[in-house]
Write an enzyme that holds these catalytic residues in place. Structure first.
Site, PDB file in Angstrom:
ATOM      1  N   PRO A 294       1.177   0.143   5.957  1.00 32.23           N
ATOM      2  CG  PRO A 294       0.058   1.708   7.293  1.00 32.23           C
ATOM      3  CD  PRO A 294       1.435   1.301   6.851  1.00 32.23           C
ATOM      4  CB  CYS A 422       9.140   8.479   9.398  1.00 27.69           C
ATOM      5  SG  CYS A 422       9.120   6.767   9.952  1.00 27.69           S
TER       6      CYS A 422
END
Length: 530
Positions: A294, A422
């Site tokens: 994002p 992640c």
């Protein structure tokens, strides 16, 4: 003239000169004084109103404040239903557009706090709500097509504090409230439990003790000024590893804070902030952010580069491009060119990339290190037994990640490449890095050590893994992985001061058409079914 006389009001001896001159006013009203409203059609039998009252005494005085609250709750349920629909569809297809938090805190959602709470609590109780609806058997075909909204309303009816009162779906379900409550009681008996908490049976990770991290957008405000402003309401510390990162107490709610709404600070986790910091781009460089939406890492790069140079931000998904553009606009960065296209489709030998000196590659991954942050533990797929399916998905992700990393290393003038995920899974981290090491070495790259003072390093599965960076989901409250590749031979590389400054937005459309393809069939075959 005579025809106008018939409209002349009759003699009004009882009225004073201050009365209304409208001709149709009933004459016999001795109880009104000259200070009354001059509207002649006001019902006469209301002596309790004085001249200081509103001219519209029939308006109900108590309804508007309740009506406004009901309308607000109605909109919050619709916004929550839209988010829930996207979340459930993405979870079912295993192709999530964004995390729950990202969807809730997008610009299109107005009541972010209420929507976030509704979505999370509905997901937490989703299995119970589905069982209750099945037992009650109250839904017709019309409402079965709007299941996300039905789930939200059922949560409010069964477990929420507020009782829905307006809206067609709300009225439909409220008329069946007794059947829903009875079905809930039946479900408790069937499952042989005494409470809904026992029925839920979710072992939810406790994220309440994780600090709130805030990254200062140094394009708009310096760190000390941000600290001074935040200290008016919170205890603030500077992070020891990332210079522009601040640490606030757990649970600090900043979503309505002016510094956040005007883009002076960003809510960004420590791990996410470390990816751009590990790349260490210099002011004036050209940098490529391969999978940028994002956009938090992208605008962090812009801040580290002091708004100079150029950043090419690639993103394939159209909806995520919109979120990326919003983040860039909020940050105030002017040196970012958004590329709606596939990173794997870029030609490293294209002259447009001849001056790209650093690449940040944070590709799609399983997100296994941020399950609590992403709230993935609330999704239906989290509790399902799909070990074989997850193994296949991890393999497909790893195939894509290897291709992307090899592609990043192939840009001729690139000196630094950061590969980050992640994820806590070896197959997405050490195994990916190990697989490209021969290629990296042939191109003049070697592994460097980001954040040397950091203790947790890569799993010892190959020589050189001690250079890799890891964060532990237990010790560090989130899992993260970083590999930093640095080119050893820089003799032929021009200095950053020699790179010309170019305005990237001027030729964005022409460039996008020329070298940014929108579809890469090979990647889609690799990612099929994710």
């Amino acid at each position: 003239m005579a025809r106008f006389k018939k409209y002349t009001p009759p003699a009004k001896k009882q009225f004073s000169g201050a009365e209304s001159h409208k001709s149709k006013t009933p004459p016999a009203k001795p109880r009104f004084s000259g200070t009354e409203s001059h509207k002649s059609k006001t019902p006469p039998a209301k002596p309790q109103y004085s001249g200081t009252e509103s001219r519209k005494p029939n308006t109900p005085p108590a309804k508007p404040k309740f009506y406004a609250a009901e309308r607000s709750a109605l909109y919050a349920r619709r916004e929550a239903a839209n988010v829930l629909r996207t979340v459930l569809r993405g979870d079912a297809e295993r192709r999530a557009v964004a995390s729950i938090k990202s969807l809730v805190f997008s610009p299109s959602v107005r009541n972010k706090r209420g929507t976030f709470a509704l979505v999370c609590e509905t997901l937490k109780h989703l299995n119970v709500i589905k069982d209750v609806l099945e037992i009650a058997n109250v839904l017709n075909s019309k409402w079965k097509k709007q299941e996300p909204l039905v789930y939200i309303i059922c949560y409010d009816i069964l477990f929420g504090k507020d009782t829905p009162s307006i809206g067609d779906a709300e009225k439909f379900l409220m008329r069946r409230k007794d059947a829903l409550l009875s079905s809930l009681a039946t479900l408790l008996v069937r499952k042989k439990v005494e409470s809904v908490d026992q029925l839920i049976g979710l072992s939810q990770p406790n994220g309440d003790f994780k600090p709130r991290y805030v990254r200062v957008n140094t394009l708009k405000i310096d760190v000390d000024s941000a600290v001074k402003e935040l200290e008016k309401h919170y205890t603030v510390k500077k992070d020891e590893t990332v210079p522009d990162l601040l640490v606030l107490p757990p649970g600090s709610d900043l979503h309505a804070h002016p510094l956040l709404t005007n883009g002076r600070i960003f809510l960004q986790g420590k791990a996410s902030s470390m990816a751009a910091a590990a790349l260490q781009p210099e002011a004036g460089w050209e940098v490529l952010d391969a999978c940028s939406a994002p956009g938090n890492k992208t605008v962090h790069l812009a801040a580290l580069m002091e708004g100079q140079g150029k950043i090419i931000a690639c993103e394939l998904n159209e909806e995520r491009v919109k979120r990326l553009e919003h983040t860039i606009k909020l940050s105030g960065a002017t040196n970012i060119e958004v590329c709606h296209g596939d990173f794997l489709g870029l030609n490293p030998k294209d002259t447009s990339f001849a001056k790209v000196r650093a690449i940040l590659l944070d590709p799609s991954c399983s997100g296994s290190g941020t399950i609590t942050d992403r709230l993935d533990h609330l999704l239906p797929s989290h509790s399902a037994v799909k070990l074989n399916y997850d193994s296949i998905r991890l393999h497909k992700l790893a195939v894509f990640q290897k291709k992307a990393l090899a592609h990043a290393l192939s840009f001729p003038q690139v000196e630094r490449v950061v590969y980050s995920t992640c994820s806590i899974d070896q197959i997405e981290n050490e195994d990916v890095v190990s697989s490209v090491l021969p290629l990296a070495s042939s191109l003049g790259f070697k592994l460097a050590t980001p954040f040397p003072q950091w203790q947790r390093r890569g799993l010892p599965v190959f020589a050189g893994s001690e250079h890799l960076f890891r964060m532990d989901p237990v010790e560090d409250k989130e899992g993260f992985f970083i590999a930093l590749f640095v080119k050893e031979n820089k003799l032929d590389t021009p200095k950053s001061s020699e790179l010309p400054q170019r305005v990237c937005r001027r030729r964005h459309k022409q460039r996008s058409i020329r070298f940014h393809p929108f579809i890469c069939p090979k990647m889609f075959r690799a990612l099929g079914g994710i």
